[in-house]
Design an enzyme around this catalytic site. Structure first.
Site, mmCIF file in Angstrom:
data_model
loop_
_atom_site.group_PDB
_atom_site.id
_atom_site.type_symbol
_atom_site.label_atom_id
_atom_site.label_comp_id
_atom_site.label_asym_id
_atom_site.label_seq_id
_atom_site.Cartn_x
_atom_site.Cartn_y
_atom_site.Cartn_z
ATOM 1 N N ARG A 11 0.861 -1.148 0.036
ATOM 2 C CA ARG A 11 -0.087 -0.005 -0.080
ATOM 3 C C ARG A 11 0.932 1.225 -0.001
ATOM 4 N NH1 ARG A 11 -1.984 -3.588 3.988
ATOM 5 N NH2 ARG A 11 -4.041 -4.393 3.597
ATOM 6 N N LYS B 105 -1.695 -2.530 7.675
ATOM 7 C CA LYS B 105 -3.111 -2.229 7.939
ATOM 8 C C LYS B 105 -3.393 -3.103 9.302
ATOM 9 C CE LYS B 105 -7.654 -0.940 5.918
ATOM 10 N NZ LYS B 105 -8.358 -1.328 4.835
ATOM 11 N N HIS C 219 -2.068 2.180 -5.896
ATOM 12 C CA HIS C 219 -2.897 0.931 -5.359
ATOM 13 C C HIS C 219 -3.010 -0.032 -6.802
ATOM 14 C CE1 HIS C 219 -4.608 -0.915 -1.586
ATOM 15 N NE2 HIS C 219 -5.479 -1.439 -2.517
ATOM 16 N N ARG D 109 -0.044 -2.402 -6.376
ATOM 17 C CA ARG D 109 -0.459 -3.516 -5.559
ATOM 18 C C ARG D 109 -1.146 -4.527 -6.146
ATOM 19 N NH1 ARG D 109 -0.803 -4.681 -0.006
ATOM 20 N NH2 ARG D 109 -3.070 -5.428 0.786
ATOM 21 N N HIS E 182 -3.310 -9.449 3.936
ATOM 22 C CA HIS E 182 -4.728 -9.381 4.126
ATOM 23 C C HIS E 182 -5.009 -10.256 5.560
ATOM 24 C CE1 HIS E 182 -5.881 -8.457 -0.177
ATOM 25 N NE2 HIS E 182 -5.515 -7.470 0.460
ATOM 26 N N TYR F 279 -9.470 -10.986 -6.614
ATOM 27 C CA TYR F 279 -8.637 -11.089 -7.693
ATOM 28 C C TYR F 279 -9.118 -12.387 -8.443
ATOM 29 C CZ TYR F 279 -5.877 -7.791 -5.097
ATOM 30 O OH TYR F 279 -5.419 -6.391 -4.594
#
Length: 333
Positions: free
Chosen positions: A159, A184, A256, A259, A282, A291
């Site tokens: 990110r 994150k 992004h 990414r 994640h 995806y």
């Protein structure tokens, strides 16, 4: 009436960063959401922002504000939902600090989020990506820095906030073979780096100013590279790369997108969505499933590897079961 200002100040300056461990980006985003709401409420109520009471932030006012940012500010439903999430978090914080507002908090939490269209993620083909990576000048310090940022952002699927937050000690020295990332939700991950990525990072480290901040990537003032700074450099390089790869002119390439490109290429190479989730940091594989809707190669491999099961069709006859007997009786009665 309960004054808003003291509670909001404590929430943003103490509760989020200290008690919840929220990132600076989260705190800034929530603060901006309330800046917009307080300005709107002051104009609606015809009072000074510092005079607003908690009870005046009614669900009707919040709903009017959410409609206002969609119509007057042309905000998308995703932005609307992000603003609403900030308000719900604040009222959850108030539940045991201002018990008189408990009913009001329940009403705010009942405001539904808007459903949004889930578009296919944008990503670059390998030729488009290579064209972008080749653009930065290899004979200038800024070019070596940009080249290292682009390679690392793609290779590690970073990110933009993760990229700009990197420090010198996040790279394993002296081999530069791994990078430590604080992602994150305060989730940490350590990723190995490809040989080419280590090479471009080494080129940047040799020319990186030693009298600046301890950030890995510095701007022209010797300060840490910002999110907007990286986005600007990326846009410049994409515009130049479009001369070699004309299809780039039809795409909006944000940080992004690099990414997303990493995720798609990793999925194509491994065929394992769990590895992609671990690589990107994640918290759940569900976040990575977007995806699977994009990668046609993976879908075709699944179809090729699977055959329709040879299951004979059956009927429910002669089954002795009290529930089925009751249902049959209910139908005939």
């Amino acid at each position: 009436m309960t004054a808003l200002a003291p509670h909001l100040s404590s929430y943003l300056l103490e509760y989020l960063p200290r008690d919840r461990g929220a990132s600076r980006h989260t705190t800034d985003s929530y603060a901006y959401s309330f800046q917009l709401l307080v300005t709107f409420a002051a104009q609606r109520l015809k009072i000074r922002p510092s005079e607003i009471a908690l009870e005046q932030l009614s669900t009707e006012l919040i709903l009017d504000f959410l409609d206002h940012i969609e119509t007057s500010r042309a905000n998308k439903p995703r932005t609307r939902n992000a603003r609403l999430a900030a308000f719900k978090s604040f009222f959850r914080y108030l539940e045991y600090r201002a018990p008189a507002c408990l009913g009001q908090s329940m009403q705010v939490h009942a405001i539904p989020s808007k459903r949004v269209v889930q578009p296919l993620v944008a990503y670059l083909s390998r030729d488009e990506l290579q064209a972008v990576l080749d653009v930065p000048d290899r004979h200038s310090a800024s070019g070596l820095r940009d080249r290292a940022m682009l390679h690392l952002a793609y290779a590690a699927g970073l990110r933009v906030s993760e990229l700009t937050a990197l420090r010198l000690d996040d790279l394993a020295q002296p081999g530069l073979d791994t990078v430590h990332i604080l992602g994150k939700g305060r989730r940490q991950r350590v990723l190995p780096l490809w040989k080419e990525t280590r090479a471009v990072l080494g080129d940047w480290m040799r020319v990186r100013p030693t009298n600046g901040a301890d950030a890995l990537f510095l701007n022209q003032r010797g300060e840490a590279m910002t999110r907007h700074g990286f986005a600007s450099r990326l846009a410049t390089h994409v515009a130049r790369a479009a001369r070699k790869a004309p299809s780039l002119a039809q795409k909006h390439v944000s940080p992004h997108v690099l990414r997303h490109t990493c995720a798609i290429h990793t999925l194509e190479a491994t065929g394992d969505i769990r590895r992609v989730a671990l690589w990107l940091g994640h918290s759940s594989v569900q976040s990575t499933e977007i995806y699977l809707r994009v990668d046609p190669v993976h879908k075709l491999e699944i179809l090729d590897a699977s055959a329709a099961p040879a299951v004979r069709r059956g009927v429910f006859t002669g089954v002795s079961d009290r529930l089925l007997a009751m249902l049959a009786g209910a139908r005939s009665s």
